[in-house]
Design a protein around this motif. Structure first.
Motif, mmCIF file in Angstrom:
data_model
loop_
_atom_site.group_PDB
_atom_site.id
_atom_site.type_symbol
_atom_site.label_atom_id
_atom_site.label_comp_id
_atom_site.label_asym_id
_atom_site.label_seq_id
_atom_site.Cartn_x
_atom_site.Cartn_y
_atom_site.Cartn_z
ATOM 1 N N ASN A 60 28.678 -45.074 88.604
ATOM 2 C CA ASN A 60 29.444 -46.326 88.705
ATOM 3 C C ASN A 60 29.794 -46.620 90.156
ATOM 4 O O ASN A 60 29.914 -47.784 90.552
ATOM 5 C CB ASN A 60 30.718 -46.218 87.862
ATOM 6 C CG ASN A 60 31.204 -47.587 87.400
ATOM 7 O OD1 ASN A 60 30.476 -48.574 87.495
ATOM 8 N ND2 ASN A 60 32.422 -47.643 86.896
ATOM 9 N N ALA A 61 29.967 -45.561 90.951
ATOM 10 C CA ALA A 61 30.255 -45.767 92.370
ATOM 11 C C ALA A 61 28.988 -46.155 93.122
ATOM 12 O O ALA A 61 29.034 -46.952 94.065
ATOM 13 C CB ALA A 61 30.860 -44.500 92.963
ATOM 14 N N LYS A 62 27.839 -45.626 92.706
ATOM 15 C CA LYS A 62 26.599 -45.910 93.418
ATOM 16 C C LYS A 62 26.254 -47.392 93.383
ATOM 17 O O LYS A 62 25.730 -47.947 94.354
ATOM 18 C CB LYS A 62 25.455 -45.074 92.815
ATOM 19 C CG LYS A 62 25.550 -43.588 93.163
ATOM 20 C CD LYS A 62 24.595 -42.752 92.338
ATOM 21 C CE LYS A 62 23.149 -43.082 92.691
ATOM 22 N NZ LYS A 62 22.214 -42.192 91.956
ATOM 23 N N ALA A 63 26.554 -48.056 92.277
ATOM 24 C CA ALA A 63 26.293 -49.496 92.199
ATOM 25 C C ALA A 63 27.142 -50.252 93.214
ATOM 26 O O ALA A 63 26.698 -51.218 93.843
ATOM 27 C CB ALA A 63 26.591 -50.008 90.786
ATOM 28 N N LEU A 64 28.371 -49.781 93.411
ATOM 29 C CA LEU A 64 29.246 -50.406 94.401
ATOM 30 C C LEU A 64 28.781 -50.090 95.816
ATOM 31 O O LEU A 64 28.780 -50.975 96.696
ATOM 32 C CB LEU A 64 30.684 -49.918 94.186
ATOM 33 C CG LEU A 64 31.771 -50.567 95.042
ATOM 34 C CD1 LEU A 64 31.803 -52.076 94.838
ATOM 35 C CD2 LEU A 64 33.131 -49.961 94.710
ATOM 36 N N TRP A 65 28.371 -48.818 96.044
ATOM 37 C CA TRP A 65 27.872 -48.479 97.382
ATOM 38 C C TRP A 65 26.660 -49.341 97.743
ATOM 39 O O TRP A 65 26.497 -49.747 98.895
ATOM 40 C CB TRP A 65 27.471 -47.008 97.460
ATOM 41 C CG TRP A 65 28.497 -45.995 97.080
ATOM 42 C CD1 TRP A 65 28.264 -44.808 96.462
ATOM 43 C CD2 TRP A 65 29.918 -46.039 97.299
ATOM 44 N NE1 TRP A 65 29.426 -44.110 96.273
ATOM 45 C CE2 TRP A 65 30.467 -44.847 96.779
ATOM 46 C CE3 TRP A 65 30.781 -46.977 97.847
ATOM 47 C CZ2 TRP A 65 31.826 -44.560 96.813
ATOM 48 C CZ3 TRP A 65 32.145 -46.701 97.891
ATOM 49 C CH2 TRP A 65 32.657 -45.517 97.384
ATOM 50 N N SER A 66 25.831 -49.608 96.758
ATOM 51 C CA SER A 66 24.644 -50.422 97.013
ATOM 52 C C SER A 66 25.017 -51.805 97.526
ATOM 53 O O SER A 66 24.423 -52.324 98.482
ATOM 54 C CB SER A 66 23.807 -50.528 95.732
ATOM 55 O OG SER A 66 22.702 -51.384 95.932
ATOM 56 N N LYS A 67 26.027 -52.414 96.917
ATOM 57 C CA LYS A 67 26.474 -53.743 97.359
ATOM 58 C C LYS A 67 27.067 -53.679 98.762
ATOM 59 O O LYS A 67 26.750 -54.509 99.628
ATOM 60 C CB LYS A 67 27.512 -54.301 96.377
ATOM 61 C CG LYS A 67 26.931 -54.834 95.089
ATOM 62 C CD LYS A 67 28.044 -55.410 94.224
ATOM 63 C CE LYS A 67 27.454 -56.046 92.973
ATOM 64 N NZ LYS A 67 26.637 -57.227 93.279
ATOM 65 N N LEU A 68 27.940 -52.699 98.993
ATOM 66 C CA LEU A 68 28.604 -52.620 100.286
ATOM 67 C C LEU A 68 27.622 -52.248 101.395
ATOM 68 O O LEU A 68 27.737 -52.727 102.530
ATOM 69 C CB LEU A 68 29.756 -51.616 100.224
ATOM 70 C CG LEU A 68 30.910 -51.999 99.289
ATOM 71 C CD1 LEU A 68 31.989 -50.917 99.288
ATOM 72 C CD2 LEU A 68 31.525 -53.345 99.685
ATOM 73 N N ASP A 69 26.633 -51.401 101.075
ATOM 74 C CA ASP A 69 25.620 -51.068 102.075
ATOM 75 C C ASP A 69 24.809 -52.296 102.458
ATOM 76 O O ASP A 69 24.464 -52.493 103.625
ATOM 77 C CB ASP A 69 24.681 -49.985 101.533
ATOM 78 C CG ASP A 69 25.321 -48.600 101.578
ATOM 79 O OD1 ASP A 69 26.354 -48.455 102.272
ATOM 80 O OD2 ASP A 69 24.794 -47.680 100.922
ATOM 81 N N LYS A 70 24.495 -53.110 101.453
ATOM 82 C CA LYS A 70 23.743 -54.333 101.739
ATOM 83 C C LYS A 70 24.552 -55.256 102.634
ATOM 84 O O LYS A 70 24.022 -55.881 103.565
ATOM 85 C CB LYS A 70 23.396 -55.035 100.424
ATOM 86 C CG LYS A 70 22.563 -56.298 100.606
ATOM 87 C CD LYS A 70 22.223 -56.921 99.255
ATOM 88 C CE LYS A 70 21.414 -58.202 99.453
ATOM 89 N NZ LYS A 70 21.091 -58.849 98.147
ATOM 90 N N LYS A 71 25.847 -55.343 102.369
ATOM 91 C CA LYS A 71 26.724 -56.175 103.201
ATOM 92 C C LYS A 71 26.806 -55.602 104.614
ATOM 93 O O LYS A 71 26.687 -56.341 105.605
ATOM 94 C CB LYS A 71 28.111 -56.223 102.557
ATOM 95 C CG LYS A 71 29.143 -57.032 103.319
ATOM 96 C CD LYS A 71 28.892 -58.518 103.152
ATOM 97 C CE LYS A 71 30.003 -59.332 103.804
ATOM 98 N NZ LYS A 71 29.727 -60.785 103.741
#
Length: 1090
Positions: A60-71
């Motif tokens: 569940n955290a990895k999906a969030l990291w993916s968004k923040l990394d893209k940003k």
């Protein structure tokens, strides 16, 4: 080290889940501290973020990291090194402060954020622009709040938005400190180049024991709200009429009944007067506007009128001071709760069950009453302070930069834009750009902020970044030069100037000898006309020949000088006053009787009146006058346009009959109150003179404005369009009274006579006896083809614009040409006039409901229909019904395409959101799966487009209303100064001639300012006419769709008859809008020629 991610029962995972779901500020901070302790992480900034990523390898955290990394991977951040080494202090944990902190953290700066409170308690709901929705999704908003902007939702409560942004800020390493108040700056004490215990800028904080009192920073971003602005910034204030807002929140139980109640994106009195009249008749509540959103609560916000609050006992005593008026001791709290609840019930047609107030942070019903009469903004967005060789960059975001006008819903959107702009400024500062260049660029960008809207910012919202060029089209970053911002670089200590700047105060100093120049111009302009000798501003004008010569010199098409009878001065003056008003947009200052018997006290009135002609035709009379009539300059174009809208048979009657003596023809006495009306405060309509403040509807006392009133010649009274003629009753049954936004559908279908601005039954404007009568067009001929001028076409257009709803007579519509034909139009300058069938026409009008702000892929720009002047014949209307099947097919094709373009997020994000929250939301909206079939995609799309159209219309209306009120306040300031000058000039005690001339020049200067304001007011009233027609079209279109969506076999004869009637009315409204567009185009061309 952390426990392996795949190990069941990992406590860090459970803490992270609690962090995601936390609903209170303290809970969020507590969970984050606990998470960091569990993972053994310390520090701040992006280093902490990378540590979290490495330690929390949880699905569940990895999906969030993916968004923040893209940003974080955007080039503007330079992999988090753009502002490395920069230390920032952000004051205020509101949405704008948190958003600015996030951007600074992504740039690699160390960010410390202070918040004086320890809870987020504001339930009020914010409207979100498309780019803000996209921006928050990119930050993972739906991970923290699953209901975020699901379906057609475009709003969120302040509390939820703060929680989302707080969680993101913490994950990115922002240091957040609550219960700490910022009170000022402490400059460094050490000398440049010397060793000192205090080498940088620090903050004065409460409590003083906070460890942050020793934190040194080189950037301060203030987001502390409108009441707090750091030293050195100056504020500007705009003041309107008294404006009292009321917000209220009710508990949302998310029941089926609550879900089915439609939101109100916004409805305003300025274009939907009937709804508010019904509200007043039923409840005694008098509002200017109302908005209703559903989020965590049922949120209502409205603007109430003071007299209504007094009458209902909400305000106990009327007081001149606004602060005292709304002081807690002067407000009956129980009456306020009842007032808000009644308004909420009525506006939702009593469909919300068991309205129960939500509680605020004090445990009291969440209802608030506030004043937004004065709106403030900072004169500049940033400054630099230097002391002992140490510099600090100060920037503003949020309410302390620009206090938002709540009805526009611009607060959070412009707040986010300002946060991006501030982050770009810090990036430039950290890159070593010269301080003055940084300030000049920031001020250049700030100039654009107050004018931004979804329509004039870049449409490709997926490309938005902190770089201003990605958001503002054609932005000029060098609009302000470094030399112009030297005053924003402050060295040493700052002395706070508490005095208000006098920029908004009106000066009465007029350059030059205006009256002498005016007299010389009149003499030169009337030279050579027989019987005319202008030597003064009194007896030279009594016969009417001088005024006739002045008009004939510049507009020989309006008056035949040789046919004027100087013996009949009264008739001549009345005719000339009417021509000037209707053809030049110049309102009379004196009556025809006063003009014909000019006395010395009326000299001021004549000078004022002639100054209008000078403002329009102030060209050198030595220049040969063109054979083509001169058009009024652009400054009068809007006034002229409105005067054309007000043509009526009253004016025609005055031109063909001898003038009658009326009480209103004494220009010194107000037609309504009878008191003295001075020149600067004088307004006129239908030959009556009055104070602007006295110009009210006879029945409801609503304020009337030129271009938006109705006049009854028989009783001599003025009315708003709703109350002319007087209907028997405005009350509606309970099931009909609050049908909003459809509550005005009946009014749109059957607008009262005069709704288009005319005070009487519409007739063609009768030309002056001194003008040749235009030839009527032949049968089957277009109006514009009858002659070279646009007069005949204009008469036809005015008939259409003023025609009331109801039965549509055949002669009101020009005959339609066969489909596909086109011809050259004289008045369009060689452009082709496209003539469409009624089906094509109605389909095109339907496209107007599409929001231009809707995000589109970069390779498929939105289609914008061209402005067309369309015509339809009544006999062709049945073809529209026959073609409705094709219309539906085309519509479904369009909505299918729009469905593909609705969401600008990636396919991966769509899939993720569908898995996480889509099913739950659909179950909530449609508990029975069969219910979903009742709402196909095309219907949901149409509903969304209608909501967007309603919101845009509401925002435009509120911006217009606010500016009209600001103009009214400025008018009062002008009038006060003008009255003093006129009293001095009319004083029997003779003053020196030089002093008299100076006062006269000052008075004319004020009159010129008044004229400029009247022009702006007229432009706004034209926009009001557009809004009214747009609202009528929207309501009629919705009613027509309800009939067209029925199967033919299920339609009764009454349904078919009603469908045909609505169809006729809809085509008529579209024609009226086309006429308005054509007249505006003529106005624009005349301004260009001028």
């Amino acid at each position: 080290m952390s426990v392996p991610a795949d190990e069941p029962g990992n406590p860090a995972h459970a803490i992270f889940e609690r962090f995601l779901r936390a609903g209170e500020c303290r809970e969020v901070l507590g969970c984050f501290v606990e998470l960091c302790q569990q993972l053994g992480l310390q520090g701040s900034g992006l280093q902490l973020y990378h540590g979290l990523k490495a330690a929390l390898n949880y699905w569940n955290a990895k999906a969030l990291w993916s968004k923040l990394d893209k940003k974080a991977g955007h080039k503007d951040y330079e992999q988090g090194t753009a502002c490395a080494g920069t230390k920032c202090l952000v004051v205020g944990a509101g949405p704008c402060g948190l958003r600015a902190a996030i951007e600074l953290a992504l740039l690699g700066a160390r960010v410390v954020l202070l918040e004086k409170r320890d809870s987020f308690s504001r339930n009020n709901v914010l409207h979100l622009w498309p780019f803000t929705i996209h921006d928050l999704r990119a930050l993972g908003a739906k991970k923290f709040y699953g209901r975020f902007c699901t379906g057609t939702l475009d709003h969120i409560s302040i509390r939820q938005l703060q929680l989302i942004l707080l969680k993101v800020a913490l994950l990115l390493g922002v240091e957040v400190h609550i219960n700490v108040r910022f009170e000022g700056l402490v400059p460094p004490t050490g000398k440049a180049g010397t060793v000192s215990l205090q080498g940088g800028w620090q903050a004065v904080l409460q409590p003083s024991s906070s460890p942050l009192t020793h934190y040194e920073f080189d950037v301060l971003i203030s987001a502390g709200g409108g009441k707090f602005v750091p030293e050195g910034f100056k504020r500007k204030e705009t003041r309107g009429k008294l404006a009292i807002g009321i917000t209220t929140n009710f508990i949302n139980r998310h029941s089926r009944a609550e879900v089915e109640v439609a939101e109100i994106s916004g409805v305003a009195r300025i274009y939907n007067q009937k709804f508010f009249q019904n509200l007043y008749n039923r409840t005694g509540i008098d509002l200017e506007n109302i908005v209703y959103y559903k989020d965590d609560t049922h949120y209502f916000v409205m603007t109430a009128k003071k007299q209504s609050l007094l009458k209902k006992g909400v305000i106990l005593q009327d007081k001149a001071d606004i602060e005292s008026l709304l002081a807690p001791e002067n407000v009956n709290r129980d009456a306020l709760l009842s007032y808000a609840k009644e308004a909420a019930n009525f506006s939702t047609n009593y469909c919300l069950p068991q309205l129960e107030f939500a509680l605020n942070h004090r445990g009291l019903p969440d209802v608030d009453m506030f004043d937004f009469t004065c709106m403030t903004r900072s004169e500049n967005a940033a400054l630099v302070r230097e002391h002992n060789g140490s510099r600090v960059l100060l920037g503003l975001v949020g309410d302390c930069l620009v206090e938002p006008f709540w009805p526009l819903g611009t607060g959070v959107a412009r707040g986010f834009l300002a946060a991006f702009d501030a982050a770009w400024m810090v990036r430039r500062w950290a890159a070593g750009t010269a301080p003055l260049e940084v300030l000049a660029e920031r001020e250049s960008i700030y100039q654009r902020l107050s004018q931004t809207s979804p329509d004039n910012t870049n449409k490709n919202i997926s490309q938005y970044s902190i770089d201003p060029a990605t958001r503002y089209p054609n932005i000029n970053l060098q609009a302000i030069k470094a030399s112009q911002v030297r005053d924003l670089y402050l060295v040493g200590t700052v002395e706070v100037d508490h005095k208000r700047k006098s920029d908004n105060r009106l000066s009465t100093v007029a350059p030059g000898a205006v009256s002498e120049e005016l007299l010389s111009w009149c003499q030169a302009s009337t030279a050579g006309y027989p019987g005319v000798a202008v030597t003064n501003f009194s007896t030279s004008w009594t016969s009417g020949l001088a005024l006739c010569a002045l008009i004939h010199r510049f507009r020989p098409d309006l008056v035949d000088f040789d046919s004027v009878e100087p013996q009949d001065a009264l008739r001549t003056h009345q005719m000339l006053l009417d021509i000037a008003e209707q053809e030049l947009g110049i309102q009379p200052v004196l009556s025809s009787a006063e003009m014909a018997t000019m006395t010395e006290p009326d000299r001021l009135g004549l000078i004022t009146y002639l100054s209008h002609f000078y403002q329009i035709f102030g060209t050198s009379p030595e220049v040969e006058v063109s054979k083509k009539p001169l058009s009024p300059r652009g400054t009068r174009g809007a006034i002229l346009f409105l005067s054309k809208l007000q043509k009526s048979r009253t004016l025609a009657h005055k031109r063909t009959q001898p003038p009658r003596e009326r009480a209103g023809e004494n220009s010194d006495a107000c037609y309504f109150c009878g008191r003295r009306v001075y020149i600067v405060e004088r307004a006129s309509a239908e030959g009556r003179f009055f104070h602007r403040g006295c110009f009210q509807c006879r029945r409801c006392a609503a304020t009337l404005r030129l271009g938006d009133y109705a006049f009854d010649e028989e009783d001599g009274h003025f009315y708003c369009s709703l109350h002319y003629p007087n209907p028997a009753s405005m009350d509606l049954p309970r099931d009909e009274a609050a049908a909003l936004p459809d509550g005005d559908a009946d009014a749109a279908a059957h607008p009262p006579p005069g709704a288009g601005g005319s005070g009487v039954s519409p007739v063609a404007w009768a030309p002056s006896p001194l003008q040749p009568t235009p030839a009527a067009p032949q049968a089957g001929e277009e109006p514009g083809d009858a002659e070279d001028t646009a007069d005949t076409g204009e008469v036809e257009e005015q008939e259409l614009l003023a025609q009331p709803g109801g039965d549509v007579r055949e002669e009101e519509f020009p005959r339609a040409e066969p489909q596909g034909t086109a011809e050259e139009g004289e008045e369009s300058g060689g452009r082709r006039k496209i003539v469409l069938t009624p089906l094509e026409k109605l389909c095109l009008s339907t496209l107007n409901l599409t929001s231009e702000a809707e995000p589109e892929p970069p390779l498929k720009p939105p289609l914008k229909p061209a402005r067309l002047r369309l015509q339809a014949a009544p006999e062709a209307l049945p073809a529209l019904r026959q073609g409705q099947g094709a219309w539906k097919e085309e519509e479904e094709e369009k909505t299918d395409m729009e469905k593909d373009l609705e969401d600008s997020d990636s396919e991966e994000e769509e899939k993720e959101e569908e898995e996480d929250t889509g099913l739950g939301i659909m179950k909530e909206l449609y508990p029975d799966p069969r219910e979903e079939e009742k709402y196909p995609t095309w219907k949901r799309t149409l509903a969304r487009r209608a909501r967007e159209s309603q919101m845009k219309r509401f925002c435009r209306a509120q911006a217009i209303q606010r500016r009209l009120e600001e103009i009214e306040v400025t008018f009062r300031e002008l009038e006060q100064q003008g009255i003093k000058l006129e009293k001095l000039l009319r004083d029997e005690n003779e003053s020196p001639a030089d002093q008299q001339t100076q006062w006269t020049n000052q008075l004319l200067y004020l009159v010129q300012k008044k004229n400029n304001l009247m022009t702006e007011e007229s432009d706004l009233m034209i926009a009001v006419q557009e809004l009214k027609l747009e609202e009528q079209q929207c309501q009629l279109d919705k009613k027509l769709r309800s009939y067209m969506n029925k199967e033919d076999a299920l339609k009764t004869p009454e349904d078919e008859k009603a469908e045909q009637e609505i169809l006729k009315q809809l085509v008529e409204v579209v024609n009226k809008r086309n006429v308005l567009i054509q007249l505006q185009e003529e106005k624009r061309l005349s301004e260009l020629r001028a």
